[in-house]
Design a protein around this motif. Sequence first.
Motif, mmCIF file in Angstrom:
data_model
loop_
_atom_site.group_PDB
_atom_site.id
_atom_site.type_symbol
_atom_site.label_atom_id
_atom_site.label_comp_id
_atom_site.label_asym_id
_atom_site.label_seq_id
_atom_site.Cartn_x
_atom_site.Cartn_y
_atom_site.Cartn_z
ATOM 1 N N GLU A 422 1.248 -0.999 0.196
ATOM 2 C CA GLU A 422 0.503 0.091 0.082
ATOM 3 C C GLU A 422 0.906 0.947 -0.035
ATOM 4 O O GLU A 422 0.600 1.979 -1.365
ATOM 5 C CB GLU A 422 -1.014 0.108 1.296
ATOM 6 N N ALA A 423 1.813 1.084 0.513
ATOM 7 C CA ALA A 423 3.179 2.127 1.066
ATOM 8 C C ALA A 423 3.459 2.608 -0.515
ATOM 9 O O ALA A 423 3.697 3.873 -1.102
ATOM 10 C CB ALA A 423 3.784 2.663 1.784
ATOM 11 N N ILE A 424 4.229 1.928 -1.294
ATOM 12 C CA ILE A 424 4.485 1.814 -2.004
ATOM 13 C C ILE A 424 3.612 2.260 -3.539
ATOM 14 O O ILE A 424 3.850 3.016 -4.121
ATOM 15 C CB ILE A 424 5.250 0.226 -2.528
ATOM 16 N N ASP A 425 2.290 2.232 -3.316
ATOM 17 C CA ASP A 425 1.230 2.449 -4.238
ATOM 18 C C ASP A 425 0.676 3.698 -4.068
ATOM 19 O O ASP A 425 0.978 4.014 -5.015
ATOM 20 C CB ASP A 425 -0.086 1.565 -4.161
ATOM 21 N N ALA A 426 1.270 3.999 -2.829
ATOM 22 C CA ALA A 426 0.899 5.209 -2.826
ATOM 23 C C ALA A 426 2.380 6.530 -2.291
ATOM 24 O O ALA A 426 1.877 7.656 -2.650
ATOM 25 C CB ALA A 426 0.046 5.536 -0.639
ATOM 26 N N ASN A 427 2.829 5.757 -2.826
ATOM 27 C CA ASN A 427 4.318 7.097 -3.212
ATOM 28 C C ASN A 427 5.160 6.334 -4.069
ATOM 29 O O ASN A 427 6.077 5.948 -3.574
ATOM 30 C CB ASN A 427 5.171 6.848 -1.746
ATOM 31 N N GLU A 428 4.890 6.692 -5.263
ATOM 32 C CA GLU A 428 5.712 5.871 -6.371
ATOM 33 C C GLU A 428 7.312 6.703 -6.271
ATOM 34 O O GLU A 428 7.821 5.711 -6.898
ATOM 35 C CB GLU A 428 4.436 6.219 -7.709
ATOM 36 N N VAL A 462 9.378 -4.396 8.645
ATOM 37 C CA VAL A 462 8.778 -3.730 8.206
ATOM 38 C C VAL A 462 10.028 -3.130 6.757
ATOM 39 O O VAL A 462 10.250 -2.881 5.319
ATOM 40 C CB VAL A 462 8.230 -2.055 8.701
ATOM 41 N N ARG A 463 11.251 -2.817 7.385
ATOM 42 C CA ARG A 463 12.258 -2.337 6.630
ATOM 43 C C ARG A 463 12.616 -3.397 5.513
ATOM 44 O O ARG A 463 12.896 -3.348 4.132
ATOM 45 C CB ARG A 463 13.362 -2.140 7.496
ATOM 46 N N SER A 464 12.676 -4.937 6.490
ATOM 47 C CA SER A 464 13.508 -6.184 5.234
ATOM 48 C C SER A 464 12.570 -6.158 4.421
ATOM 49 O O SER A 464 12.768 -6.337 3.009
ATOM 50 C CB SER A 464 13.347 -6.899 6.368
ATOM 51 N N VAL A 465 10.975 -6.301 4.200
ATOM 52 C CA VAL A 465 9.987 -7.022 3.291
ATOM 53 C C VAL A 465 10.307 -5.466 2.648
ATOM 54 O O VAL A 465 10.025 -5.614 1.220
ATOM 55 C CB VAL A 465 8.440 -6.916 3.861
ATOM 56 N N LEU A 466 10.362 -3.893 2.455
ATOM 57 C CA LEU A 466 10.221 -3.021 1.986
ATOM 58 C C LEU A 466 11.616 -3.601 1.232
ATOM 59 O O LEU A 466 10.988 -2.923 -0.300
ATOM 60 C CB LEU A 466 10.218 -1.699 2.713
ATOM 61 N N LYS A 467 12.668 -4.334 1.335
ATOM 62 C CA LYS A 467 13.640 -3.382 0.088
ATOM 63 C C LYS A 467 13.212 -4.736 -0.577
ATOM 64 O O LYS A 467 14.384 -4.379 -1.495
ATOM 65 C CB LYS A 467 14.765 -3.441 1.611
ATOM 66 N N GLU A 468 12.783 -5.342 0.403
ATOM 67 C CA GLU A 468 12.463 -6.882 -0.221
ATOM 68 C C GLU A 468 11.888 -7.057 -1.906
ATOM 69 O O GLU A 468 12.206 -7.127 -3.153
ATOM 70 C CB GLU A 468 12.324 -8.165 0.434
ATOM 71 N N ARG A 469 10.890 -6.301 -1.568
ATOM 72 C CA ARG A 469 9.939 -5.849 -2.073
ATOM 73 C C ARG A 469 10.685 -4.204 -3.559
ATOM 74 O O ARG A 469 10.150 -5.200 -4.820
ATOM 75 C CB ARG A 469 8.492 -5.306 -1.841
ATOM 76 N N LEU A 470 11.926 -4.388 -2.851
ATOM 77 C CA LEU A 470 11.766 -2.795 -3.946
ATOM 78 C C LEU A 470 12.859 -3.660 -4.865
ATOM 79 O O LEU A 470 13.276 -2.854 -5.497
ATOM 80 C CB LEU A 470 11.759 -2.121 -3.121
ATOM 81 N N ALA A 471 13.415 -4.638 -4.599
ATOM 82 C CA ALA A 471 15.211 -4.922 -5.056
ATOM 83 C C ALA A 471 14.227 -6.176 -6.312
ATOM 84 O O ALA A 471 14.541 -5.733 -7.403
ATOM 85 C CB ALA A 471 15.191 -5.599 -4.230
ATOM 86 N N LYS A 472 13.091 -6.833 -5.344
ATOM 87 C CA LYS A 472 12.135 -8.000 -6.553
ATOM 88 C C LYS A 472 12.180 -7.021 -7.891
ATOM 89 O O LYS A 472 12.276 -7.794 -8.491
ATOM 90 C CB LYS A 472 11.294 -8.727 -5.660
#
Lengths: 474, 92
Positions: A422-428, A462-472
């Motif tokens: 959700e955060a990624i979608d809201a902050n492209e 949160v930090r690790s999931v975030l990095k994982e999502r954006l790295a993938k």
Amino acid sequence: MYQAFVGLEIHVQLLTKSKVFCGCRAAFGDEPNTNVCPVCMGYPGVLPTLNRQAIVQAYLVARALDCELSESAVFERKNYFYPDLPKNYQISQLGSPVGRNGRVDLDLGGSRRRVPIREVHLEEDAGKMIHAGDVSLLDYNRAGTPLLEIVTEPVLERGEEAELFLQYFRRMVRYLGVCDGNMEEGSLRCDANVSVNRPGKGLGSKVEIKNMNSSRFVKKALAFEIARQSGLLDRGAPVAQETRLWNENRDLTEAMRSKEEADDYRYFPEPDLPPFKPDAAFLLDVEKGLVELPSARRERLVAEYGLGPDQVDFIIDEKSRADFFERTVALGADPLAAASWLGSDVKRLLNREGVELAESPLTPERLAGLLVLLASGRIHGKIAKQVLEVLFAEGKDPETIIRERAWEQLIDAGAIAKLVDEAIDANEKAAAQIRAGDEKPVGFLVGEIMKATSGRAEPQLVRSVLKERLAKSR
Amino acid sequence: MELKELYVTASLAQLDLSDEEAETLSALVGQMVEYFSTMREIDVENLEPTTHALLKTNRVREDAVVESAAADTLVGNAPESEGRFIVIPNVL
């Protein structure tokens, strides 16, 4: 330089329900002269009878001080005339007290020292007098309540040592449950004898000091008195053998009465009370009352749980507190965490609320519950402190508090992943920057998620999931 | 008995003696003291002092409160009282 010799005479009011030689209530703060009867008022023809609990407690203290226990404790009459003593004699002990030749080993300012105990004896307390104008008012509620006197050999050398000894002793009688140890209210009283002499010359003239109603005053009064006597010796002046009173307003000792003629109390065996001879059943009761004493407990807590010196001093200061600590640990809390919380946040709240640990809503079960929640990551440190606040205010279990307030940390990976998406979608824009290898906006996105969850999301996750999502998706 | 000793003893017992009383008593008390010195000559080596006539068992009571029914009477017996306090001339 001179050598000082300080001995202490400590009186403790024993915690019994009734007086030592009659059935009158042994309570404080009652209406004057309500707890009086012909026995404690010294009427003729009455027969005093020894309170079993009082003699158990007397032997218990003697035992805890490693005394030789008397096989036949004899009561004697100590005769003197003063209005606080309705019988004109005090029932006390002289020739064969409850205990003799005891000892206490303790740390006196860094060095382990032995303080020999001369004797422990049981006696009755006197009444109270209020001096008002040209009259004195008498209240005999306290007359005949059990009083234990403990006399040390004069081996203490400084006021600080006397203070440390007294603190040790106070803690000990509280552990044994025989006295509440309240010096301000007089349930624990301390007199001292002080003499000063050139080193190697033995004892000097003995001066008695009275009226020191806190361990701090004991320290100050003795420091003053040692300096005063040293000053006299410096000038070659004699030190009078006398009784002096500590004046807490002026920080000095003042002569009370001179002891040219030593008091003559004409002691003789109390004919109304047979000697007390402890039998096996009695001695077993005494042993049952012997709890682990503060110094032994201190050593054990350090060895068993690795507590630091300040932590352990705070924990063992009160038996109930040490019991609370060990119970909390037994319920699964980490010992160091339990000690640290008790010594900081819990202590602060107790002081703020003005309550004792035992009367507070905090129980070992609740503290252990809180610390387990913290250790398992279900709540974080800041929330834990808030839970403690609510626990004190509302008296609820930590589990209930975090459920009611939804304070549990979000540690469910699926839920976190959803929040991250959700955060990624809201902050492209920020997401794109990160995908391009710029790590700066990571903190911003984590912050957004924390905000969205009122701080409940587990930040590392949160930090690790975030990095994982954006790295993938790069 | 020395008069001085007699006066010390009398003052410990809170007795006011006139000169004549002191004179009479010093002889009588002197006799008593002599009896004691006679007793002191007895060899009591290895003897337990007999402090009491009855030494069978310990006499103790349980630690239980017995409400004092006599408290009011006892306060009433005092020559002077104020509230429940017993009043005496200031002794300080």
